[in-house]
Design an enzyme around this catalytic site. Structure first.
Site, PDB file in Angstrom:
ATOM      1  N   CYS A   1       8.489 -60.056  31.113  1.00 37.21           N
ATOM      2  CA  CYS A   1       9.607 -59.736  32.001  1.00 37.21           C
ATOM      3  C   CYS A   1      10.071 -58.297  31.739  1.00 37.21           C
ATOM      4  O   CYS A   1       9.294 -57.366  31.920  1.00 37.21           O
ATOM      5  CB  CYS A   1      10.719 -60.755  31.838  1.00 37.21           C
ATOM      6  SG  CYS A   1      11.905 -60.724  33.228  1.00 37.21           S
TER       7      CYS A   1
ATOM      8  N   GLU B   1       6.516 -68.733  29.847  1.00 37.47           N
ATOM      9  CA  GLU B   1       7.039 -69.891  29.116  1.00 37.47           C
ATOM     10  C   GLU B   1       7.814 -70.845  30.019  1.00 37.47           C
ATOM     11  O   GLU B   1       8.103 -71.970  29.633  1.00 37.47           O
ATOM     12  CB  GLU B   1       7.907 -69.422  27.948  1.00 37.47           C
ATOM     13  CG  GLU B   1       9.291 -68.924  28.303  1.00 37.47           C
ATOM     14  CD  GLU B   1       9.354 -67.499  28.819  1.00 37.47           C
ATOM     15  OE1 GLU B   1      10.472 -66.972  28.967  1.00 37.47           O
ATOM     16  OE2 GLU B   1       8.275 -66.903  29.083  1.00 37.47           O
TER      17      GLU B   1
ATOM     18  N   HIS C   1       8.016 -65.184  33.820  1.00 39.03           N
ATOM     19  CA  HIS C   1       8.247 -65.870  32.542  1.00 39.03           C
ATOM     20  C   HIS C   1       7.156 -66.920  32.342  1.00 39.03           C
ATOM     21  O   HIS C   1       7.254 -68.030  32.876  1.00 39.03           O
ATOM     22  CB  HIS C   1       9.621 -66.548  32.533  1.00 39.03           C
ATOM     23  CG  HIS C   1      10.757 -65.586  32.441  1.00 39.03           C
ATOM     24  ND1 HIS C   1      11.226 -65.104  31.250  1.00 39.03           N
ATOM     25  CD2 HIS C   1      11.498 -65.007  33.406  1.00 39.03           C
ATOM     26  CE1 HIS C   1      12.224 -64.270  31.470  1.00 39.03           C
ATOM     27  NE2 HIS C   1      12.406 -64.181  32.773  1.00 39.03           N
TER      28      HIS C   1
END
Length: 217
Positions: A75, A185, A183
């Site tokens: 990011c 994750e 992102h």
């Protein structure tokens, strides 16, 4: 061992939990000496580019990158890898990748307005072959950002892109430096697979160095 850089502006919890799900050994630290000893670094980031550059241990990260060990920016962390950003006025970045960061205009060429920040799921289009994309198929990942690296001006390092009224550089990479604008994750199956491929890159480099050292002896 993966080092996660703690400079007060990263989503450390979600990144570390993703690494735990992948059974990766990691540590979170602001200790530059310890971070330099890691097998790879992850540079997360949430917030302003200028604030991040003021807090970031920039010289340590450049020194780490020069070792050839893998570095992944996520990011804002990806944006910091580039030469500059226009956020809050022109600000120099780490300069590890060529290109600059600019804001979504919020208005199409036809004069229609669109929402900024870009927030939600967008599909990736793979552009260039990379070990980071091995055995993966194009799918949706989760973005939250108001600034981006223009895909048309980052062709040298562009691995995957997406479209949000602009061609957005979604995954970038050159040598041992990688970045993901979204992102991973928080991006379900594809995001975790991308992180796992990054871990595989780290393991392959460790094995190569071990074999090289043995043959050298």
């Amino acid at each position: 061992m993966i080092g996660i850089v703690d400079y007060g502006m990263g989503n450390l919890f979600s990144v570390s939990k993703a690494l735990e799900r992948l059974n990766a050994d990691y540590f979170i630290s602001a200790d530059q000496t310890k971070l330099l000893q890691a097998d790879a670094l992850i540079l997360p980031g949430v917030g302003s580019f200028r604030d991040a550059m003021e807090r970031l241990p920039a010289e340590m990260i450049k020194e780490f990158a020069a070792t050839g060990k893998p570095l992944l920016g996520i990011c804002l962390g990806m944006q910091l890898l580039f030469e500059s950003s226009e956020e809050n006025g022109p600000t120099k970045g780490l300069g590890l990748l060529p290109g600059s960061v600019r804001r979504f205009s919020g208005r199409t060429q036809q004069g229609e307005s669109y929402k900024v920040p870009h927030m939600g799921w967008n599909k990736l289009t793979f552009v260039k072959q990379s070990s980071l994309l091995n055995n993966l198929t194009e799918d949706y990942v989760y973005f939250v950002h108001s600034y981006f690296v223009d895909a048309e001006h980052s062709e040298e390092v562009l691995l995957a892109k997406t479209d949000y009224h602009e061609q957005v550089s979604a995954i970038v990479g050159k040598d041992n430096i990688y970045g993901m604008q979204f992102h991973p994750e928080k991006s379900s199956r594809l995001g975790m697979a991308l992180l796992n491929n990054f871990l595989q890159l780290v393991e392959e480099r460790i094995r190569y160095n071990e074999l090289h050292n043995l043959s050298g002896n």
